[in-house]
Design a protein around this motif. Structure first.
Motif, PDB file in Angstrom:
ATOM      1  N   LEU A  45      35.602  72.436  32.868  1.00  0.00           N
ATOM      2  CA  LEU A  45      35.616  71.807  34.330  1.00  0.00           C
ATOM      3  C   LEU A  45      33.986  71.881  35.254  1.00  0.00           C
ATOM      4  O   LEU A  45      34.051  72.854  34.811  1.00  0.00           O
ATOM      5  CB  LEU A  45      37.013  72.386  35.291  1.00  0.00           C
ATOM      6  N   ALA A  46      34.534  70.639  36.181  1.00  0.00           N
ATOM      7  CA  ALA A  46      33.694  70.386  37.133  1.00  0.00           C
ATOM      8  C   ALA A  46      34.168  70.070  39.075  1.00  0.00           C
ATOM      9  O   ALA A  46      35.282  70.187  38.443  1.00  0.00           O
ATOM     10  CB  ALA A  46      33.264  69.754  36.599  1.00  0.00           C
ATOM     11  N   ALA A  47      33.367  70.673  39.580  1.00  0.00           N
ATOM     12  CA  ALA A  47      33.794  70.725  41.858  1.00  0.00           C
ATOM     13  C   ALA A  47      33.977  68.929  41.626  1.00  0.00           C
ATOM     14  O   ALA A  47      33.618  68.387  40.832  1.00  0.00           O
ATOM     15  CB  ALA A  47      32.575  70.062  42.066  1.00  0.00           C
ATOM     16  N   GLY A  48      34.974  68.764  41.575  1.00  0.00           N
ATOM     17  CA  GLY A  48      35.487  67.587  42.430  1.00  0.00           C
ATOM     18  C   GLY A  48      36.988  67.274  41.050  1.00  0.00           C
ATOM     19  O   GLY A  48      37.652  66.264  41.771  1.00  0.00           O
ATOM     20  N   ASP A  49      36.941  67.299  40.164  1.00  0.00           N
ATOM     21  CA  ASP A  49      37.329  67.256  39.842  1.00  0.00           C
ATOM     22  C   ASP A  49      39.310  67.375  39.644  1.00  0.00           C
ATOM     23  O   ASP A  49      39.987  68.390  40.471  1.00  0.00           O
ATOM     24  CB  ASP A  49      37.689  68.236  37.692  1.00  0.00           C
ATOM     25  N   GLU A  50      40.183  66.756  39.215  1.00  0.00           N
ATOM     26  CA  GLU A  50      41.467  66.184  39.882  1.00  0.00           C
ATOM     27  C   GLU A  50      41.854  66.790  38.832  1.00  0.00           C
ATOM     28  O   GLU A  50      42.651  65.965  37.661  1.00  0.00           O
ATOM     29  CB  GLU A  50      42.440  65.311  39.870  1.00  0.00           C
ATOM     30  N   LEU A  51      42.964  67.981  39.053  1.00  0.00           N
ATOM     31  CA  LEU A  51      43.795  68.631  38.027  1.00  0.00           C
ATOM     32  C   LEU A  51      45.376  68.690  37.958  1.00  0.00           C
ATOM     33  O   LEU A  51      45.691  68.708  39.072  1.00  0.00           O
ATOM     34  CB  LEU A  51      43.198  70.390  37.518  1.00  0.00           C
ATOM     35  N   LEU A  52      45.722  67.938  37.042  1.00  0.00           N
ATOM     36  CA  LEU A  52      47.320  67.316  37.136  1.00  0.00           C
ATOM     37  C   LEU A  52      47.987  68.628  36.111  1.00  0.00           C
ATOM     38  O   LEU A  52      47.806  68.330  35.179  1.00  0.00           O
ATOM     39  CB  LEU A  52      47.512  66.070  37.075  1.00  0.00           C
ATOM     40  N   PHE A  53      49.145  69.136  36.942  1.00  0.00           N
ATOM     41  CA  PHE A  53      50.242  69.547  35.947  1.00  0.00           C
ATOM     42  C   PHE A  53      51.391  69.753  37.155  1.00  0.00           C
ATOM     43  O   PHE A  53      52.434  68.699  37.167  1.00  0.00           O
ATOM     44  CB  PHE A  53      49.935  71.273  36.720  1.00  0.00           C
ATOM     45  N   VAL A  54      52.337  70.641  35.242  1.00  0.00           N
ATOM     46  CA  VAL A  54      53.530  70.149  35.591  1.00  0.00           C
ATOM     47  C   VAL A  54      54.099  71.959  35.890  1.00  0.00           C
ATOM     48  O   VAL A  54      53.619  72.065  34.878  1.00  0.00           O
ATOM     49  CB  VAL A  54      54.371  69.602  33.826  1.00  0.00           C
ATOM     50  N   THR A  55      54.207  71.812  36.604  1.00  0.00           N
ATOM     51  CA  THR A  55      54.961  73.381  36.374  1.00  0.00           C
ATOM     52  C   THR A  55      56.773  73.609  37.634  1.00  0.00           C
ATOM     53  O   THR A  55      57.084  72.886  37.890  1.00  0.00           O
ATOM     54  CB  THR A  55      53.474  74.203  38.445  1.00  0.00           C
ATOM     55  N   ALA A  56      57.030  74.912  37.149  1.00  0.00           N
ATOM     56  CA  ALA A  56      57.515  75.334  37.940  1.00  0.00           C
ATOM     57  C   ALA A  56      57.651  75.677  38.791  1.00  0.00           C
ATOM     58  O   ALA A  56      56.616  75.926  40.244  1.00  0.00           O
ATOM     59  CB  ALA A  56      58.003  76.715  36.951  1.00  0.00           C
ATOM     60  N   GLU A  57      58.855  75.899  39.665  1.00  0.00           N
ATOM     61  CA  GLU A  57      58.830  75.838  41.290  1.00  0.00           C
ATOM     62  C   GLU A  57      57.626  77.336  41.421  1.00  0.00           C
ATOM     63  O   GLU A  57      57.338  77.371  42.391  1.00  0.00           O
ATOM     64  CB  GLU A  57      60.212  76.537  41.876  1.00  0.00           C
ATOM     65  N   GLY A  58      58.369  78.556  41.004  1.00  0.00           N
ATOM     66  CA  GLY A  58      57.671  79.505  41.821  1.00  0.00           C
ATOM     67  C   GLY A  58      55.748  79.406  40.376  1.00  0.00           C
ATOM     68  O   GLY A  58      55.250  80.678  41.210  1.00  0.00           O
ATOM     69  N   ALA A  59      54.983  79.218  40.234  1.00  0.00           N
ATOM     70  CA  ALA A  59      53.855  79.190  39.920  1.00  0.00           C
ATOM     71  C   ALA A  59      52.936  78.355  40.776  1.00  0.00           C
ATOM     72  O   ALA A  59      51.685  78.501  40.220  1.00  0.00           O
ATOM     73  CB  ALA A  59      54.056  78.246  37.978  1.00  0.00           C
ATOM     74  N   GLU A  60      53.468  77.212  41.790  1.00  0.00           N
ATOM     75  CA  GLU A  60      52.465  76.431  42.143  1.00  0.00           C
ATOM     76  C   GLU A  60      51.957  77.411  43.207  1.00  0.00           C
ATOM     77  O   GLU A  60      50.375  77.286  43.300  1.00  0.00           O
ATOM     78  CB  GLU A  60      53.186  75.642  43.238  1.00  0.00           C
ATOM     79  N   THR A  61      51.902  79.069  43.443  1.00  0.00           N
ATOM     80  CA  THR A  61      51.469  79.642  44.800  1.00  0.00           C
ATOM     81  C   THR A  61      50.653  80.265  44.104  1.00  0.00           C
ATOM     82  O   THR A  61      48.853  80.040  43.890  1.00  0.00           O
ATOM     83  CB  THR A  61      53.043  80.620  45.291  1.00  0.00           C
TER      84      THR A  61
END
Length: 220
Positions: free
Chosen positions: A194-210
């Motif tokens: 992983l590098a600075a400036g990388d945009e990471l896309l996730f699929v998450t459950a509601e409670g995992a975002e924080t």
């Protein structure tokens, strides 16, 4: 795939054109004669009818459709069409256009809506995604599974810049699905650095975002 679209305005026609280009069969339904413009989307089927009427949807043979898209400019119409499609014709997938953000809460399974598309929310999310570095941005919500597509851009001071994907203890219900670097889409393999400036896309459950935001962009 056979797709029916209620509402042959600018939005409905644009969606129809994209679907046709991708090789799908498309039926556009609208009750206004002025909206029936087969010359604009010549590859589509057209039906002059009120999509809120059962007889119209029977004429459209909605039971043969894989997807019903309610794309009119009236939220009440979009809800009724979605409900009829799901309950009366067992259409596997329904997509409802949300015109007014205050009505978004109605576009749920109780009204037969599998996916709600809110243009104001999408535009706001895209603006945030374009300018926010280190902040987690919710891009889309999958209603059936109550999960979210979220994005976070790696800050230069993130503790995981230079780490591999396998080194990051992601939250249990957060799945990394893509790494966007400049104009390239990278597969998040375990050895991906992983590098600075990388945009990471996730699929998450509601409670995992924080916890995900706190992990990748801890408070200063």
């Amino acid at each position: 795939m056979r797709v029916a679209i209620a509402g042959a305005g600018a939005v409905g026609r644009s969606v129809a054109a994209e679907l046709l280009e991708n090789g799908h069969d498309v039926l556009l339904i609208d009750k206004s004669p002025t909206s029936i413009r087969s010359d604009v989307v010549p590859g589509a089927q057209w039906l002059l009818a009120d999509a809120c009427e059962l007889s119209s949807l029977e004429e459209a043979r909605l039971e043969t459709c894989d997807v019903m898209i309610s794309a009119t400019g009236d939220d009440k119409v979009n809800l009724v069409v979605s409900l009829l499609a799901k309950t009366e014709f067992a259409v596997p997938r329904t997509v409802g256009r949300v015109n007014h953000p205050s009505n978004e809460w109605l576009f749920s399974e109780s009204w037969g809506v599998d996916v709600a598309v809110s243009t104001p929310r999408l535009m706001a999310a895209l603006v945030e995604e374009a300018v926010a570095i280190g902040d987690l941005v919710r891009l889309f919500t999958f209603r059936q599974s109550n999960t979210h597509l979220v994005e976070i851009t790696m800050r230069p001071d993130s503790p995981y810049v230079g780490a591999t994907v396998s080194d990051v203890p992601f939250a249990e219900h957060a799945v990394l699905v893509a790494v966007l670097r400049d104009t390239t889409i990278l597969t998040p393999t375990p050895d991906r650095v992983l590098a600075a400036g990388d945009e990471l896309l996730f699929v998450t459950a509601e409670g995992a975002e924080t916890s995900l935001a706190g992990l990748l962009s801890p408070a200063e």
